[in-house]
Design a protein around this motif. Structure first.
Motif, PDB file in Angstrom:
ATOM      1  N   ASN A  31      64.779  -3.822 -48.166  1.00  0.00           N
ATOM      2  CA  ASN A  31      65.158  -2.949 -46.970  1.00  0.00           C
ATOM      3  C   ASN A  31      66.701  -2.540 -47.708  1.00  0.00           C
ATOM      4  O   ASN A  31      67.536  -3.537 -47.723  1.00  0.00           O
ATOM      5  CB  ASN A  31      65.383  -3.326 -45.779  1.00  0.00           C
ATOM      6  CG  ASN A  31      65.867  -2.323 -44.804  1.00  0.00           C
ATOM      7  OD1 ASN A  31      67.168  -1.770 -45.033  1.00  0.00           O
ATOM      8  ND2 ASN A  31      65.180  -1.514 -44.306  1.00  0.00           N
ATOM      9  N   LEU A  35      69.670  -2.388 -43.111  1.00  0.00           N
ATOM     10  CA  LEU A  35      69.803  -3.638 -43.114  1.00  0.00           C
ATOM     11  C   LEU A  35      70.336  -4.345 -44.378  1.00  0.00           C
ATOM     12  O   LEU A  35      70.856  -5.423 -44.320  1.00  0.00           O
ATOM     13  CB  LEU A  35      68.264  -4.371 -42.929  1.00  0.00           C
ATOM     14  CG  LEU A  35      67.739  -3.743 -41.635  1.00  0.00           C
ATOM     15  CD1 LEU A  35      66.131  -4.457 -41.462  1.00  0.00           C
ATOM     16  CD2 LEU A  35      68.542  -4.479 -40.339  1.00  0.00           C
ATOM     17  N   ILE A  70      65.781   6.039 -39.184  1.00  0.00           N
ATOM     18  CA  ILE A  70      66.780   5.037 -38.937  1.00  0.00           C
ATOM     19  C   ILE A  70      68.038   5.349 -39.278  1.00  0.00           C
ATOM     20  O   ILE A  70      69.180   5.071 -38.937  1.00  0.00           O
ATOM     21  CB  ILE A  70      66.103   3.513 -39.153  1.00  0.00           C
ATOM     22  CG1 ILE A  70      65.323   3.208 -38.058  1.00  0.00           C
ATOM     23  CG2 ILE A  70      67.487   2.544 -39.294  1.00  0.00           C
ATOM     24  CD1 ILE A  70      64.905   1.801 -38.033  1.00  0.00           C
ATOM     25  N   SER A  74      71.389   6.169 -38.071  1.00  0.00           N
ATOM     26  CA  SER A  74      72.641   5.390 -37.976  1.00  0.00           C
ATOM     27  C   SER A  74      74.172   6.273 -38.600  1.00  0.00           C
ATOM     28  O   SER A  74      75.047   6.160 -38.168  1.00  0.00           O
ATOM     29  CB  SER A  74      72.359   4.620 -39.295  1.00  0.00           C
ATOM     30  OG  SER A  74      73.657   3.642 -39.654  1.00  0.00           O
ATOM     31  N   VAL A 174      60.977   0.327 -34.282  1.00  0.00           N
ATOM     32  CA  VAL A 174      62.153   0.084 -34.176  1.00  0.00           C
ATOM     33  C   VAL A 174      61.902  -1.638 -33.900  1.00  0.00           C
ATOM     34  O   VAL A 174      62.620  -2.442 -34.088  1.00  0.00           O
ATOM     35  CB  VAL A 174      62.914   0.911 -33.293  1.00  0.00           C
ATOM     36  CG1 VAL A 174      64.309   0.103 -32.729  1.00  0.00           C
ATOM     37  CG2 VAL A 174      63.319   2.167 -33.996  1.00  0.00           C
ATOM     38  N   THR A 175      61.002  -1.782 -32.783  1.00  0.00           N
ATOM     39  CA  THR A 175      60.691  -3.206 -32.545  1.00  0.00           C
ATOM     40  C   THR A 175      60.464  -4.022 -33.621  1.00  0.00           C
ATOM     41  O   THR A 175      61.166  -5.136 -33.551  1.00  0.00           O
ATOM     42  CB  THR A 175      59.742  -3.198 -31.464  1.00  0.00           C
ATOM     43  OG1 THR A 175      60.109  -2.447 -30.315  1.00  0.00           O
ATOM     44  CG2 THR A 175      59.568  -4.663 -30.915  1.00  0.00           C
ATOM     45  N   HIS A 177      61.005  -3.658 -36.970  1.00  0.00           N
ATOM     46  CA  HIS A 177      62.221  -3.382 -37.774  1.00  0.00           C
ATOM     47  C   HIS A 177      63.428  -4.616 -37.314  1.00  0.00           C
ATOM     48  O   HIS A 177      63.790  -5.167 -38.057  1.00  0.00           O
ATOM     49  CB  HIS A 177      62.924  -1.887 -37.681  1.00  0.00           C
ATOM     50  CG  HIS A 177      64.158  -2.024 -38.519  1.00  0.00           C
ATOM     51  ND1 HIS A 177      65.289  -2.185 -38.069  1.00  0.00           N
ATOM     52  CD2 HIS A 177      64.474  -1.219 -39.712  1.00  0.00           C
ATOM     53  CE1 HIS A 177      66.446  -1.727 -38.754  1.00  0.00           C
ATOM     54  NE2 HIS A 177      65.651  -1.339 -39.562  1.00  0.00           N
ATOM     55  N   ASP A 178      63.355  -4.463 -35.989  1.00  0.00           N
ATOM     56  CA  ASP A 178      64.662  -5.500 -35.638  1.00  0.00           C
ATOM     57  C   ASP A 178      64.381  -6.978 -35.346  1.00  0.00           C
ATOM     58  O   ASP A 178      65.071  -7.934 -35.725  1.00  0.00           O
ATOM     59  CB  ASP A 178      65.117  -4.917 -34.136  1.00  0.00           C
ATOM     60  CG  ASP A 178      65.898  -3.668 -34.180  1.00  0.00           C
ATOM     61  OD1 ASP A 178      66.289  -3.290 -35.313  1.00  0.00           O
ATOM     62  OD2 ASP A 178      66.211  -3.437 -33.384  1.00  0.00           O
ATOM     63  N   TYR A 179      62.968  -6.982 -35.035  1.00  0.00           N
ATOM     64  CA  TYR A 179      62.496  -8.453 -34.911  1.00  0.00           C
ATOM     65  C   TYR A 179      62.351  -9.106 -36.376  1.00  0.00           C
ATOM     66  O   TYR A 179      62.757 -10.335 -36.483  1.00  0.00           O
ATOM     67  CB  TYR A 179      60.982  -8.447 -34.340  1.00  0.00           C
ATOM     68  CG  TYR A 179      60.196  -9.720 -34.320  1.00  0.00           C
ATOM     69  CD1 TYR A 179      60.743 -10.863 -33.026  1.00  0.00           C
ATOM     70  CD2 TYR A 179      59.225 -10.005 -34.981  1.00  0.00           C
ATOM     71  CE1 TYR A 179      60.233 -11.936 -33.325  1.00  0.00           C
ATOM     72  CE2 TYR A 179      58.553 -11.309 -34.899  1.00  0.00           C
ATOM     73  CZ  TYR A 179      59.049 -12.372 -34.017  1.00  0.00           C
ATOM     74  OH  TYR A 179      58.372 -13.334 -33.705  1.00  0.00           O
ATOM     75  N   ARG A 182      66.298  -8.484 -38.379  1.00  0.00           N
ATOM     76  CA  ARG A 182      67.629  -8.903 -37.664  1.00  0.00           C
ATOM     77  C   ARG A 182      67.615 -10.331 -37.532  1.00  0.00           C
ATOM     78  O   ARG A 182      68.406 -10.806 -36.701  1.00  0.00           O
ATOM     79  CB  ARG A 182      68.217  -7.904 -36.606  1.00  0.00           C
ATOM     80  CG  ARG A 182      68.206  -6.435 -37.044  1.00  0.00           C
ATOM     81  CD  ARG A 182      69.032  -5.749 -36.088  1.00  0.00           C
ATOM     82  NE  ARG A 182      69.062  -4.382 -36.260  1.00  0.00           N
ATOM     83  CZ  ARG A 182      69.877  -3.546 -36.888  1.00  0.00           C
ATOM     84  NH1 ARG A 182      70.852  -4.285 -37.592  1.00  0.00           N
ATOM     85  NH2 ARG A 182      69.712  -2.422 -37.173  1.00  0.00           N
TER      86      ARG A 182
END
Length: 202
Positions: A31, A35, A70, A74, A174-175, A177-179, A182
């Motif tokens: 990514n 990120l 995304i 941003s 997004v869920t 992506h973040d899980y 991040r």
């Protein structure tokens, strides 16, 4: 006798948003934004024995569009408004499905640059600015772009019904992506580490 990308595009264009039941993370080369983690990897969720190649193809296109959304969000969260998108390069000519999906997912109209050699045009514009108005050029890149750059008449606008489905799919993206991106689950990195260990031991 048909190019494989053309065939997949034609078949994928017959599908409605959400029809495949697939969702992907577009991290096949890590990514790069937002990120900035090259060790992340791709993901395809929802595949079954009945999943067809064109469904995967469309899901992968959609994933790149979610990634673009995304990035746009941003920018906006940091005070840079993005009202429309201008596409350049070969993709606008080669894949109309991709352009429409990007419009539907981002919720923004996508315009196409008239020049097929936009990098060369940009260089010429900067050359004209370096020369300056007194030498037949322009005093700013804004002045140069007003005179030298043009958009085609064609454009891609969001289709409201598609946009509504993509809003739901984007929330799921997004869920994921973040899980995975991040730090909640570093399985992608652990798999890469294991792969490297096994290859090093051969």
């Amino acid at each position: 006798g048909v190019d494989i990308h053309q065939l997949l595009e034609e078949k994928a264009a017959e599908l409605q948003p959400g029809e495949s039941g697939l969702l992907a993370l577009d991290w096949w080369n890590g990514n790069r934004s937002v990120l900035v983690d090259v060790d992340l990897t791709g993901l395809l969720l929802g595949a079954t024995l009945a999943t067809k190649p064109e469904e995967i193809y469309r899901a992968l296109i959609e994933a790149t569009a979610y990634g673009t959304r995304i990035i746009v969000q941003s920018f906006e969260e940091n005070g840079v408004a993005v009202d429309e998108i201008v596409a350049t390069g070969g993709l606008p000519d080669r894949n109309k499905l991709l352009m429409q999906i990007y419009a539907d997912v981002t919720g923004r109209s996508i315009y196409i640059a008239e020049s097929s050699q936009i990098g060369a045009l940009g260089s010429a514009m900067h050359g004209a600015v370096a020369a300056g108005a007194d030498a037949g050029g322009y005093d700013s890149i804004v002045d140069a772009s007003k005179k030298m750059a043009r958009l085609r008449d064609e454009a891609y606008h969001p289709i409201p019904a598609h946009q509504a489905v993509y809003d739901r799919l984007y929330a799921e993206y997004v869920t994921l992506h973040d899980y995975f991106g991040r730090g909640a689950n570093d399985v992608m990195k652990r798999l890469k580490t294991l792969k490297a260990e096994i290859r090093a031991s051969e």
